[in-house]
Scaffold this motif. Structure first.
Motif, PDB file in Angstrom:
ATOM      1  N   SER A 110       0.892  -1.174  -0.179  1.00 50.27           N
ATOM      2  CA  SER A 110      -0.036  -0.035  -0.218  1.00 50.27           C
ATOM      3  C   SER A 110       1.015   1.344  -0.007  1.00 50.27           C
ATOM      4  O   SER A 110       2.051   0.843  -0.082  1.00 50.27           O
ATOM      5  N   LEU A 111       0.284   2.493  -0.254  1.00 48.33           N
ATOM      6  CA  LEU A 111       0.897   3.761   0.106  1.00 48.33           C
ATOM      7  C   LEU A 111       1.485   3.972   1.519  1.00 48.33           C
ATOM      8  O   LEU A 111       0.991   3.234   2.372  1.00 48.33           O
ATOM      9  N   THR A 116       1.505   6.216   4.826  1.00 50.33           N
ATOM     10  CA  THR A 116       0.662   6.658   5.569  1.00 50.33           C
ATOM     11  C   THR A 116       0.778   8.372   5.037  1.00 50.33           C
ATOM     12  O   THR A 116      -0.349   8.990   4.714  1.00 50.33           O
ATOM     13  N   THR A 127      -0.576   8.697   1.610  1.00 48.60           N
ATOM     14  CA  THR A 127      -1.989   8.399   1.573  1.00 48.60           C
ATOM     15  C   THR A 127      -2.718   9.826   2.178  1.00 48.60           C
ATOM     16  O   THR A 127      -3.575  10.272   1.379  1.00 48.60           O
ATOM     17  N   LEU A 128      -2.080  10.648   3.035  1.00 39.72           N
ATOM     18  CA  LEU A 128      -2.561  11.792   3.468  1.00 39.72           C
ATOM     19  C   LEU A 128      -2.037  13.036   2.988  1.00 39.72           C
ATOM     20  O   LEU A 128      -2.430  14.247   3.368  1.00 39.72           O
ATOM     21  N   ASP A 180      -2.662  10.082  12.135  1.00 43.33           N
ATOM     22  CA  ASP A 180      -2.817   9.684  11.065  1.00 43.33           C
ATOM     23  C   ASP A 180      -4.092   9.437  10.416  1.00 43.33           C
ATOM     24  O   ASP A 180      -4.396   8.624   9.597  1.00 43.33           O
TER      25      ASP A 180
END
Lengths: 95, 477
Positions: free
Chosen positions: A70-71, A73, A76-77, A86
């Motif tokens: 996955s990316l 965090t 992602t943000l 987060d």
């Protein structure tokens, strides 16, 4: 089929968008033009023709149930207007 | 005038895959927030979903277990709405062409009868992220997208349920089924099964339905029942007060035990479904259906029927045993080595009580099925009484060895020897002249007193049947 200004307002509401009276009138006319154009199809005899869901006759494109990275965090943000620890932070919503 | 309650449930079942429905991010509960997220989950421009084969297989397995008709061709659809935990602005679901329609879930009701609850449809979709409201110091809502894109099967029942109790039993039965099939972990605390309930009431004898209201997000068996009981009573009270019920979407406030309106009819969503252009149709061919059907395990209601038939158990005992796959397996291992009814009695009775007392699951049972079977044999052979067996069971659970060893070491062997018992009976009668005189004078009840005294003398080791027989001979002779 004719679109009313109330329907445009309803669609704007569902899309959570706000428009001026002038814009609403403009969109009402434009929506009607689009629908009139599409109505050309009604001149064809389509009885017994299955609706086409997709252009290509492709079915069952699957991936196997295998985990991929996955990316991070932070990635992602990265586009979050607001971040709290987060999490994405958004104006309070209930319901 | 009495009222009838009409309930239909929509249950979302999280499918037990390793990854999400349309991307390779982990489908895992309890990870740090926003760690299992990728461009597909975020709905970033250009990201494209690809369906998870396993999720479709699990949905198919569940649909077949429910006896549904599988549609050879089903279509993914976009369900459009705006909510912060749904970054794409639409949920990938199925709409007018679902995977399956028209099934049945057999549900065992409290009175032991079996009710076939109709299944309207089963379709596949993705979950949304998780929101936390007002838990921080800034009053904002926080969003974790780890759950966003997790595969779900939504199962819609017919409005066949007639009480909160039946709705509860239906959800229990569905949970039992999905766990048996291995399609879902069935963990309600982790949100594996989530229920929306539709409820209306009508007067007995009415044929049409009155307006229903939907209660969203009932995520525990207790809240499901409480919310439905409250809503039923509320609707009846409104009608009896001369009012009307307006269509609405409700939430349940578990602290107050009340439902409240989240959205009125005017605010109802218009989801503007349309076919998902990014995902080609699903094609489920007959061979695949046949293969999946052939690979289904024994279903809970089939197991129930078999337990009644094969082991001669009551519906009640079969229900208790088959309510839990591990318990059923344990019972079958015990029953294979001896008397099935005795096995059922011990497993559902003293063993269950012992596990409960020690807060253990059947998987952690300290007594092997073979040892329990051996203990039951000792009762059947007359070596120990049923009463002494309870002590043996406790000793076994404490790791004191096999039943035979425990009986030998503790001297628990039952006294069945006629001569020895006759001596004890004579002693007892000699010690109780008063009671004996009363008995002789017609106070028959005192027979039990004498039996009790003999049992006491032997710390429960005397064979009660033998004591009864010999005492009767002695007193009547």
């Amino acid at each position: 089929m004719s679109v009313t200004i109330e329907q445009v307002e309803r669609i704007a509401h569902l899309a959570k968008l706000t428009f001026s009276q002038e814009e609403k009138e403009k969109f009402t006319a434009q929506f009607n033009q689009i629908l009139e154009y599409v109505e050309t199809l009604n001149t064809l005899d389509l009885s017994g023709v299955e609706p086409m869901h997709h252009v290509w006759e492709v079915t069952n494109v699957f991936r196997e149930d295998v985990e991929q990275p996955s990316l991070s965090t932070d990635e992602t943000l990265a586009n979050a207007p607001n971040r709290k620890m987060d999490y994405f932070s958004v104006p309070k919503v209930i319901g | 005038m009495s009222w009838e309650t009409i309930i239909g449930l929509e249950i979302h079942v999280q499918l037990a895959t390793a990854t999400k429905a349309f991307c390779g991010c982990a489908n895992r509960y309890g990870d740090e927030p926003n760690t299992n997220v990728c461009p597909v989950c975020l709905g970033l421009p250009g990201a494209l979903p690809v369906a998870n084969r396993k999720a479709v297989e699990l949905g198919l397995r569940l649909a077949l277990a429910l006896g549904c008709t599988i549609h050879e061709r089903s279509i993914w659809a976009r369900k459009n709405y705006f909510y912060p935990d749904l970054p794409k602005g639409y949920q990938i679901s199925q709409f007018d062409r679902p995977l399956a329609t028209g099934g049945v879930l057999p549900v065992r009701l409290k009175d032991g009868t079996l009710k076939n609850v109709g299944i309207t449809r089963l379709h596949l979709e993705e979950d949304a992220g998780k929101s936390f409201h007002g838990e921080g110091d800034d009053g904002a809502s926080y969003i974790d997208l780890n759950r966003c894109g997790v595969p779900l099967a939504e199962i819609v029942s017919e409005p066949d349920l007639r009480s909160p109790e039946e709705a509860w039993a239906y959800m229990k039965a569905l949970r039992r089924l999905v766990v048996q099939l291995g399609v879902c972990d069935g963990n309600l605390e982790e949100g594996n099964l989530r229920c929306d309930a539709n409820l209306s009431v009508r007067k007995i004898g009415e044929t049409g339905f009155r307006t229903r209201r939907e209660i969203k997000n009932l995520n525990s068996f207790k809240f499901l029942r409480q919310a439905l009981e409250y809503e039923r009573d509320h609707q009846i009270a409104v009608y009896e007060g001369g009012g009307t019920i307006e269509q609405a979407t409700l939430l349940f406030d578990s602290a107050r035990g009340e439902t409240f309106v989240m959205r009125s009819k005017e605010e109802a969503h218009d989801y503007r479904y349309f076919p998902e252009p990014d995902l080609p149709p699903l094609l489920v061919v007959d061979a695949c259906v046949a293969h999946t059907r052939g690979a289904l395990p024994e279903l809970p209601w089939q197991m129930h029927a078999r337990f009644v038939e094969q082991y001669g158990l009551s519906d009640y005992d079969a229900g208790v045993l088959t309510d839990n796959a591990a318990l059923a397996a344990y019972f079958e291992q015990v029953a294979a080595l001896g008397d099935a009814k005795q096995a059922a009695n011990w497993v559902t009775g003293d063993l269950a009580a012992l596990l409960k007392e020690r807060a253990l699951e059947i998987e952690q049972c300290p007594i092997a099925p073979a040892s329990l079977a051996e203990m039951i044999k000792l009762i059947e052979q007359g070596t120990i009484s049923g009463k002494i067996a309870k002590d043996v069971l406790t000793a076994m659970a404490n790791g004191e060895g096999s039943p035979a060893l425990i009986v030998a070491q503790k001297g628990l062997r039952q006294i069945s020897d006629e001569g020895a018992l006759a001596v004890l009976i004579d002693e007892t009668l000699a010690e109780s002249p008063e009671q004996l005189a009363q008995f002789r004078a017609g106070k028959d009840k005192l027979f039990g007193y004498f039996v009790g005294q003999v049992m006491k003398k032997t710390q429960g080791q005397a064979n009660p049947q033998e004591v009864n027989r010999l005492l009767r001979e002695k007193l009547n002779g």
